[in-house]
Scaffold this motif. Sequence first.
Motif, PDB file in Angstrom:
ATOM      1  N   ALA A 336      37.020  24.534  54.103  1.00 52.08           N
ATOM      2  CA  ALA A 336      36.341  25.623  53.407  1.00 52.08           C
ATOM      3  C   ALA A 336      37.358  26.532  53.300  1.00 52.08           C
ATOM      4  O   ALA A 336      37.071  27.158  51.981  1.00 52.08           O
ATOM      5  N   GLY A 337      38.043  27.122  53.947  1.00 47.95           N
ATOM      6  CA  GLY A 337      39.237  28.065  53.676  1.00 47.95           C
ATOM      7  C   GLY A 337      39.995  27.918  52.324  1.00 47.95           C
ATOM      8  O   GLY A 337      39.965  28.595  51.418  1.00 47.95           O
ATOM      9  N   LEU A 338      40.432  26.400  52.449  1.00 44.50           N
ATOM     10  CA  LEU A 338      41.201  26.132  50.689  1.00 44.50           C
ATOM     11  C   LEU A 338      40.401  26.162  49.734  1.00 44.50           C
ATOM     12  O   LEU A 338      40.548  26.387  48.705  1.00 44.50           O
ATOM     13  N   ALA A 339      38.813  25.593  50.021  1.00 44.03           N
ATOM     14  CA  ALA A 339      37.808  25.840  49.049  1.00 44.03           C
ATOM     15  C   ALA A 339      37.654  27.412  48.377  1.00 44.03           C
ATOM     16  O   ALA A 339      37.696  27.868  47.127  1.00 44.03           O
ATOM     17  N   PHE A 340      37.601  28.321  49.367  1.00 42.37           N
ATOM     18  CA  PHE A 340      37.477  29.778  48.888  1.00 42.37           C
ATOM     19  C   PHE A 340      38.862  30.313  48.264  1.00 42.37           C
ATOM     20  O   PHE A 340      38.814  30.998  47.170  1.00 42.37           O
ATOM     21  N   LEU A 341      39.829  29.748  48.724  1.00 44.25           N
ATOM     22  CA  LEU A 341      41.280  29.821  48.145  1.00 44.25           C
ATOM     23  C   LEU A 341      41.406  29.877  46.801  1.00 44.25           C
ATOM     24  O   LEU A 341      41.589  30.344  45.784  1.00 44.25           O
ATOM     25  N   ALA A 342      40.780  28.329  46.529  1.00 54.41           N
ATOM     26  CA  ALA A 342      40.772  27.817  45.177  1.00 54.41           C
ATOM     27  C   ALA A 342      40.022  28.467  44.185  1.00 54.41           C
ATOM     28  O   ALA A 342      40.373  28.916  43.213  1.00 54.41           O
ATOM     29  N   ILE A 343      38.608  28.623  44.811  1.00 58.90           N
ATOM     30  CA  ILE A 343      37.554  29.498  43.836  1.00 58.90           C
ATOM     31  C   ILE A 343      38.049  30.987  43.690  1.00 58.90           C
ATOM     32  O   ILE A 343      38.104  31.413  42.578  1.00 58.90           O
ATOM     33  N   GLY A 344      38.568  31.633  44.740  1.00 54.53           N
ATOM     34  CA  GLY A 344      39.101  32.834  44.455  1.00 54.53           C
ATOM     35  C   GLY A 344      40.218  33.221  43.275  1.00 54.53           C
ATOM     36  O   GLY A 344      40.199  34.091  42.618  1.00 54.53           O
ATOM     37  N   THR A 345      41.088  32.169  43.753  1.00 51.50           N
ATOM     38  CA  THR A 345      42.295  32.240  42.669  1.00 51.50           C
ATOM     39  C   THR A 345      41.899  32.127  41.315  1.00 51.50           C
ATOM     40  O   THR A 345      42.211  32.434  40.364  1.00 51.50           O
ATOM     41  N   SER A 346      40.873  31.012  41.171  1.00 53.81           N
ATOM     42  CA  SER A 346      40.179  30.663  39.607  1.00 53.81           C
ATOM     43  C   SER A 346      39.636  32.081  39.296  1.00 53.81           C
ATOM     44  O   SER A 346      39.920  32.276  37.944  1.00 53.81           O
ATOM     45  N   CYS A 347      38.925  32.790  39.974  1.00 54.07           N
ATOM     46  CA  CYS A 347      38.371  34.191  39.588  1.00 54.07           C
ATOM     47  C   CYS A 347      39.560  34.996  39.017  1.00 54.07           C
ATOM     48  O   CYS A 347      39.360  35.728  38.105  1.00 54.07           O
ATOM     49  N   PHE A 348      40.651  35.034  39.923  1.00 53.84           N
ATOM     50  CA  PHE A 348      41.799  35.965  39.605  1.00 53.84           C
ATOM     51  C   PHE A 348      42.240  35.365  38.206  1.00 53.84           C
ATOM     52  O   PHE A 348      42.987  36.538  37.495  1.00 53.84           O
ATOM     53  N   MET A 484      38.033  35.555  49.115  1.00 55.47           N
ATOM     54  CA  MET A 484      39.017  35.660  50.096  1.00 55.47           C
ATOM     55  C   MET A 484      38.585  36.142  51.369  1.00 55.47           C
ATOM     56  O   MET A 484      39.084  35.736  52.177  1.00 55.47           O
ATOM     57  N   GLY A 485      37.695  37.066  51.184  1.00 54.43           N
ATOM     58  CA  GLY A 485      36.722  37.621  52.413  1.00 54.43           C
ATOM     59  C   GLY A 485      36.154  36.435  53.069  1.00 54.43           C
ATOM     60  O   GLY A 485      35.843  36.264  54.369  1.00 54.43           O
ATOM     61  N   LEU A 486      35.357  35.488  52.556  1.00 55.08           N
ATOM     62  CA  LEU A 486      34.940  34.173  52.919  1.00 55.08           C
ATOM     63  C   LEU A 486      35.720  33.507  53.920  1.00 55.08           C
ATOM     64  O   LEU A 486      35.264  32.959  54.964  1.00 55.08           O
ATOM     65  N   ILE A 487      37.089  33.358  53.491  1.00 53.85           N
ATOM     66  CA  ILE A 487      38.244  32.437  54.338  1.00 53.85           C
ATOM     67  C   ILE A 487      38.144  33.098  55.707  1.00 53.85           C
ATOM     68  O   ILE A 487      38.060  32.482  56.917  1.00 53.85           O
ATOM     69  N   LEU A 488      38.102  34.519  56.067  1.00 57.05           N
ATOM     70  CA  LEU A 488      38.017  35.050  57.307  1.00 57.05           C
ATOM     71  C   LEU A 488      36.706  34.595  57.915  1.00 57.05           C
ATOM     72  O   LEU A 488      36.584  34.537  59.193  1.00 57.05           O
ATOM     73  N   ILE A 489      35.839  34.942  57.316  1.00 51.17           N
ATOM     74  CA  ILE A 489      34.257  34.611  57.890  1.00 51.17           C
ATOM     75  C   ILE A 489      34.124  33.049  58.335  1.00 51.17           C
ATOM     76  O   ILE A 489      33.675  33.030  59.664  1.00 51.17           O
ATOM     77  N   VAL A 490      34.589  32.310  57.574  1.00 51.25           N
ATOM     78  CA  VAL A 490      34.402  30.885  58.188  1.00 51.25           C
ATOM     79  C   VAL A 490      35.097  30.531  59.274  1.00 51.25           C
ATOM     80  O   VAL A 490      34.832  29.722  60.307  1.00 51.25           O
ATOM     81  N   TRP A 491      36.333  31.144  59.791  1.00 49.91           N
ATOM     82  CA  TRP A 491      36.884  31.107  60.944  1.00 49.91           C
ATOM     83  C   TRP A 491      36.390  31.727  62.121  1.00 49.91           C
ATOM     84  O   TRP A 491      36.616  31.354  63.062  1.00 49.91           O
TER      85      TRP A 491
END
Length: 508
Positions: A336-348, A484-491
């Motif tokens: 899930a963290g990798l998912a948010f990293l990829a989607i967040g990076t695509s936004c940037f 990027m914030g969702l990476i922290l929440i999922v943990w």
Amino acid sequence: MSNASFKPPSLLLSTIGLSLATFMQVLDTTIANVALPTISGNLGVSSEQGTWVITSFAVSNAIALPLTGWLSRRFGEVKLFLWATILFVLASFLCGISTSMPELVGFRVLQGVVAGPLYPMTQTLLIAVYPPAKRGMALALLAMVTVVAPIAGPILGGWITDSYSWPWIFFINVPIGIFACLVVRQQLAARPVVTSRQPMDYVGLIALIIGVGALQIVLDKGNDADWFESNFIIIGAVISAIALAFFVIWELTDEHPVVNLKLFKYRNFRFGTIVLILGYSGFFGINLILPQWLQTQLGYTATWAGLAVAPLGILPVLMSPFVGKYATRFDLRILAGLAFLAIGTSCFMRAGFTNEVDFNHVALVQMFMGIGVALFFMPTLTILLSDLPPAQIADGSGLATFLRTLGGSFAASLTTWIWIRRADQHHAYLTESITPYDPATQHAIQQMGGAGLKTYQQLDGIVEAQAYMLSTVDYFTLLGWMFMGLILIVWLAKPPFSAKAGPEAAGH
């Protein structure tokens, strides 16, 4: 025979039948979008009134979702699925033969209500018919359907509307729904049915209808009515706030609530649902703003904007079988963290776009985001259902889908509001520096053929395009940081995340 030991004659046919019904229902959330101008024109209403075709479905669908748990206990999961599918087919046919906007909106409300149980029941039955070791695969397949259907909607809707006529966007559901119904009935007819009669929480249901209905009207009309400058919006917001506050208090104290809010006491359900709502809202916002920007500012047609967005679905389709098969070997928080990293990076990446960006660049960033989407749904759904008791799976699935649907509706209104408001602000800032005494402005006016009304209109058009470009950059930067914030929440969720709470345990 218990539910745990039941196996359908063909797992493949069962999966196809169940998935087709969900595909049909999810498709209907977006297929009408590109046809709205045609529908409004044909039925003689304004484009603003035409949007009720979308929101009437969304509101009634969201309100019906929490009833899934009660209905499944009362009538049985398979029977509920079959009746929901049959009624959805009928409502779709009625939408297609509508001759006025009130008629069409009325039938869309009916369509949304009967569509409510389809997604949660598909999820519950898929998990039930798959052996425990292959449950991840079942959720991954459902995730693939959930991703592909909204992308296919605008392209399919545009093609059907251009090539045939708008009623066919509804008629297309009839053969699909009948086929799904026949297959599921044949495959799951022998599944044991366990039903229980529970009183219906009518007070909670009425509070939900008023609260969510008023909230959706506020969100839908807020942009047009300038939000809280309008008495209509203020009254609607107050009614919604009071009804929803009453609803929460009532549901937490009622013995048989229509929405089981007590499920939030389970840690993984709590954090998994928060991540699902915010992640889906961000995903929804991206796919709302990007086509709008491409059409209004870069001159794309609806079909080409749809094609630019479509590569998002390529990698999820290819990756989903592998995600389903191998995901359980990993800590799902990492996926899930990798998912948010990829989607967040695509936004940037999108925040680096300019008005000169070409089709290929837009499409490639969409394709890259597909990595994140492929890893988002299945791990998130597994996490949020992982610590629920067996009897609460249908309730949990219905509640999570209800909140996800509301999140998407809220994101649609909020996204448009942020985008237009920021564009207006940037327009104001940019025009401050454009004066007849500024050398750069003088040079630009000369390049356009000298001072005159046409030149000033051209100049304003350039400023507006730049303002919307800057607003789009702001929006995607904001979304990037949210992911990027969702990476922290999922943990904050805690393992194990196996399907131990699946319906197979219900027979024990």
